[in-house]
Design an enzyme around this catalytic site. Structure first.
Site, PDB file in Angstrom:
ATOM      1  N   LYS A 145       0.959  -1.256  -0.131  1.00 49.10           N
ATOM      2  CA  LYS A 145       0.002   0.211   0.107  1.00 49.10           C
ATOM      3  C   LYS A 145       0.651   1.158   0.122  1.00 49.10           C
ATOM      4  O   LYS A 145       0.279   2.146  -0.261  1.00 49.10           O
ATOM      5  CB  LYS A 145      -0.859   0.121   1.221  1.00 49.10           C
ATOM      6  CG  LYS A 145      -2.101  -0.923   1.028  1.00 49.10           C
ATOM      7  CD  LYS A 145      -3.013  -0.725   1.959  1.00 49.10           C
ATOM      8  CE  LYS A 145      -4.444  -1.708   1.768  1.00 49.10           C
ATOM      9  NZ  LYS A 145      -5.156  -1.780   2.832  1.00 49.10           N
ATOM     10  N   LYS A 228      -3.973 -10.064  -7.151  1.00 51.06           N
ATOM     11  CA  LYS A 228      -5.380 -10.348  -6.461  1.00 51.06           C
ATOM     12  C   LYS A 228      -6.490  -9.409  -6.826  1.00 51.06           C
ATOM     13  O   LYS A 228      -6.287  -8.395  -7.011  1.00 51.06           O
ATOM     14  CB  LYS A 228      -4.974 -10.070  -4.790  1.00 51.06           C
ATOM     15  CG  LYS A 228      -6.141 -10.303  -3.613  1.00 51.06           C
ATOM     16  CD  LYS A 228      -5.772  -9.909  -2.401  1.00 51.06           C
ATOM     17  CE  LYS A 228      -6.117  -8.312  -2.512  1.00 51.06           C
ATOM     18  NZ  LYS A 228      -5.861  -7.862  -1.029  1.00 51.06           N
ATOM     19  N   LYS A 231     -10.807  -4.149  -5.013  1.00 50.62           N
ATOM     20  CA  LYS A 231     -11.823  -3.120  -5.556  1.00 50.62           C
ATOM     21  C   LYS A 231     -10.891  -1.885  -6.037  1.00 50.62           C
ATOM     22  O   LYS A 231     -11.307  -1.027  -6.569  1.00 50.62           O
ATOM     23  CB  LYS A 231     -12.770  -2.689  -4.664  1.00 50.62           C
ATOM     24  CG  LYS A 231     -12.607  -2.644  -3.444  1.00 50.62           C
ATOM     25  CD  LYS A 231     -13.591  -2.775  -2.198  1.00 50.62           C
ATOM     26  CE  LYS A 231     -12.981  -3.061  -1.003  1.00 50.62           C
ATOM     27  NZ  LYS A 231     -13.668  -3.698   0.076  1.00 50.62           N
TER      28      LYS A 231
HETATM   29  P1  TYM Z   1     -10.432  -6.746   3.789  1.00 52.71           P
HETATM   30  O1  TYM Z   1     -11.772  -5.854   3.993  1.00 52.71           O
HETATM   31  O2  TYM Z   1      -9.602  -6.486   2.936  1.00 52.71           O
HETATM   32  O3  TYM Z   1     -11.030  -8.093   3.083  1.00 52.71           O
HETATM   33  C1  TYM Z   1     -12.067  -8.987   3.834  1.00 52.71           C
HETATM   34  C2  TYM Z   1     -11.971 -10.447   3.554  1.00 52.71           C
HETATM   35  O4  TYM Z   1     -11.875 -10.545   2.093  1.00 52.71           O
HETATM   36  C3  TYM Z   1     -10.707 -11.403   1.899  1.00 52.71           C
HETATM   37  N1  TYM Z   1     -10.392 -11.075   0.432  1.00 52.71           N
HETATM   38  C4  TYM Z   1     -10.210 -12.196  -0.390  1.00 52.71           C
HETATM   39  N2  TYM Z   1     -10.278 -13.639  -0.448  1.00 52.71           N
HETATM   40  C5  TYM Z   1      -9.836 -14.046  -1.539  1.00 52.71           C
HETATM   41  N3  TYM Z   1      -9.738 -13.586  -2.731  1.00 52.71           N
HETATM   42  C6  TYM Z   1      -9.642 -12.100  -2.776  1.00 52.71           C
HETATM   43  N4  TYM Z   1      -9.203 -11.607  -3.881  1.00 52.71           N
HETATM   44  C7  TYM Z   1      -9.898 -11.364  -1.549  1.00 52.71           C
HETATM   45  N5  TYM Z   1      -9.768 -10.094  -1.348  1.00 52.71           N
HETATM   46  C8  TYM Z   1     -10.360  -9.992  -0.018  1.00 52.71           C
HETATM   47  C9  TYM Z   1      -9.953 -10.986   2.963  1.00 52.71           C
HETATM   48  O5  TYM Z   1      -8.837 -11.959   3.125  1.00 52.71           O
HETATM   49  C10 TYM Z   1     -10.515 -10.749   4.274  1.00 52.71           C
HETATM   50  O6  TYM Z   1     -10.715 -11.978   4.926  1.00 52.71           O
HETATM   51  N6  TYM Z   1      -7.621  -6.464   7.655  1.00 52.71           N
HETATM   52  C11 TYM Z   1      -8.853  -6.978   7.129  1.00 52.71           C
HETATM   53  C12 TYM Z   1     -10.037  -6.672   7.835  1.00 52.71           C
HETATM   54  C13 TYM Z   1      -9.934  -6.871   9.245  1.00 52.71           C
HETATM   55  C14 TYM Z   1     -10.080  -8.401  10.023  1.00 52.71           C
HETATM   56  C15 TYM Z   1      -9.749  -7.954  11.472  1.00 52.71           C
HETATM   57  C16 TYM Z   1     -10.177  -9.586   9.444  1.00 52.71           C
HETATM   58  C17 TYM Z   1     -10.015  -5.966  10.501  1.00 52.71           C
HETATM   59  N7  TYM Z   1      -9.926  -6.541  11.724  1.00 52.71           N
HETATM   60  C18 TYM Z   1     -10.074  -8.966  12.486  1.00 52.71           C
HETATM   61  C19 TYM Z   1     -10.311 -10.773  10.496  1.00 52.71           C
HETATM   62  C20 TYM Z   1     -10.219 -10.253  11.849  1.00 52.71           C
HETATM   63  C21 TYM Z   1      -9.170  -6.475   5.790  1.00 52.71           C
HETATM   64  O7  TYM Z   1      -8.532  -5.500   5.314  1.00 52.71           O
HETATM   65  O8  TYM Z   1      -9.960  -7.414   5.040  1.00 52.71           O
END
Ligand code: TYM
Length: 367
Positions: A145, A228, A231
């Site tokens: 990022k 990956k 969005k």
């Molecule tokens: P975030 O909001 O980026 O994504 C949410 C979830 O979607 C999964 N994901 C994917 N899985 C497969 N292929 C993809 N292309 C893909 N893009 C996203 C992510 O792995 C995630 O599980 N930091 C986290 C949010 C968070 C969190 C937490 C998660 C904050 N606190 C505590 C678990 C526990 C995040 O940015 O996910």
């Protein structure tokens, strides 16, 4: 529904799982105690993608009645990058609507918005003191990022982001964190922080483990199978949004890049086809090998066309429900208010325990 004649198409949506299966005492205290506590969340930084659904949400729904589940809309995380306040408010309501629309049961799961539970930011500050700058700086997502950016323009929040995520998880004595592959490193850091805190100040936190799906842990971009699906990609043709209309979904899949050759195989030299087969497998419930057999002798175009239908059909009922929840903010707020109250019941004592151990609970009375 199970028991009805099976759908004969190659790609039909998988039968829904996650019903209570007739277990009447599923919510008794004894049953709940034995089940692993699960915590996970999604950031409300924009409309969710098919990657979020396949890598995370779908698995939460499928497993919800086998665990003691807590799912959070992690809006405190979303302000680590510039975001318009009105957009953040709307996205927060939309992600909560998606949670309900995909089938998370608010009677069983605790569903809430992170900023409603101030214990998250409270514990994050405590954990700041046992997390090292080097650990945060090494995180792949932080590096990605901030690549090509001047450090002056990178918020401290972006660096500290995994600490807040660790606080989210540790507040609830979480056993399992179901996430996509890209979040594994953050959960591992959370484990390290928990183990370190316990070692320094005495047993305080349950040490959680990441749970990564076997299929679909990393859904790739439709325009570049080495990246990956996200969005944040400037090309909207690279991702499918959960709210994309059916014709847009079909078009995006029809235009998805493919590999050289003609055979439909999930091989190392066919990353684009492997990605399409992965999505097909996750949504239809069929093994990749079964799909390869069924598509033997067919063209890439067949797979893309069927997949367009499958994705559109899977998302159609979800989209209808998202619209219903978005149109009824009072209902949404009632569900999330109740969730926050339940969450605070668990989070409050954990934060108090951590503060006591580290010396911030200073009264001789032990209060
Ligand atoms: P975030 O909001 O980026 O994504 C949410 C979830 O979607 C999964 N994901 C994917 N899985 C497969 N292929 C993809 N292309 C893909 N893009 C996203 C992510 O792995 C995630 O599980 N930091 C986290 C949010 C968070 C969190 C937490 C998660 C904050 N606190 C505590 C678990 C526990 C995040 O940015 O996910």
């Amino acid at each position: 529904m199970r028991g009805e004649s099976p759908d004969r198409r190659v790609l039909a949506p998988a039968a829904p799982r996650g019903d209570k299966g007739g277990v009447t005492d599923a919510t008794s205290p004894e049953a709940l105690k034995k089940r692993p506590r699960v915590f996970s969340g999604v950031q409300p930084t924009g409309t969710l993608t098919l990657g979020n659904y396949v890598g995370a949400l779908r698995n939460w729904v499928q497993g919800q009645h086998d665990v003691d589940p807590i799912f959070c809309v992690v809006n405190d995380h979303a302000i680590t990058v510039r975001i318009d306040p009105e957009e953040l408010r709307r996205n927060t309501r939309e992600v909560a609507s998606v949670y309900l629309a995909v089938g998370l049961d608010p009677e069983h799961c605790i569903l809430f918005v992170q900023s409603d539970v101030p214990e998250h930011t409270g514990l994050a500050w405590v954990l700041n003191s046992v997390t090292y700058y080097g650990e945060l700086h090494r995180m792949t997502q932080f590096k990605d990022k901030t690549a090509k950016k001047q450090l002056e323009g990178v918020s401290a929040g972006l660096l500290n982001y995994p600490i807040l995520m660790a606080a989210d998880i540790l507040l609830y004595d979480t056993d399992e964190v179901p996430v996509g592959e890209d979040q594994k490193q953050h959960v591992e850091l959370c484990r390290d922080v928990a183990i370190r805190f316990n070692g320094l100040f005495g047993e305080t936190f349950v040490v959680p483990k990441p749970v990564i799906p076997k299929i679909g842990a990393r859904i790739m971009s439709l325009d570049d199978p080495t990246k990956k699906m996200a969005k944040s990609n400037p090309n909207p043709g690279s991702y499918i949004l959960l709210t994309d209309p059916p014709d847009v979904i079909r078009k995006k899949l029809a235009r998805a890049v493919t590999d050289s050759g003609t055979e439909i195989k999930a091989a190392a030299d066919k990353p684009a086809i492997a990605n399409l087969l992965t999505i097909a497998s996750a949504l239809s419930g069929k093994a990749i090998a079964t799909l390869e057999d069924e598509y033997a002798g067919k063209m890439y175009g067949h797979l893309k066309k069927d997949l367009g239908e499958l994705v559109a059909e899977t998302l159609r009922p979800i989209q209808e429900k998202i619209a219903t929840y978005m149109a009824d903010p009072a209902q949404l707020e009632a569900i999330l208010d109740r969730g926050a109250e339940r969450a605070r019941h668990i989070a409050g004592p954990t934060l108090a325990r951590a503060k006591q151990r580290i010396g911030l609970g200073w009264r001789q009375s032990g209060r």
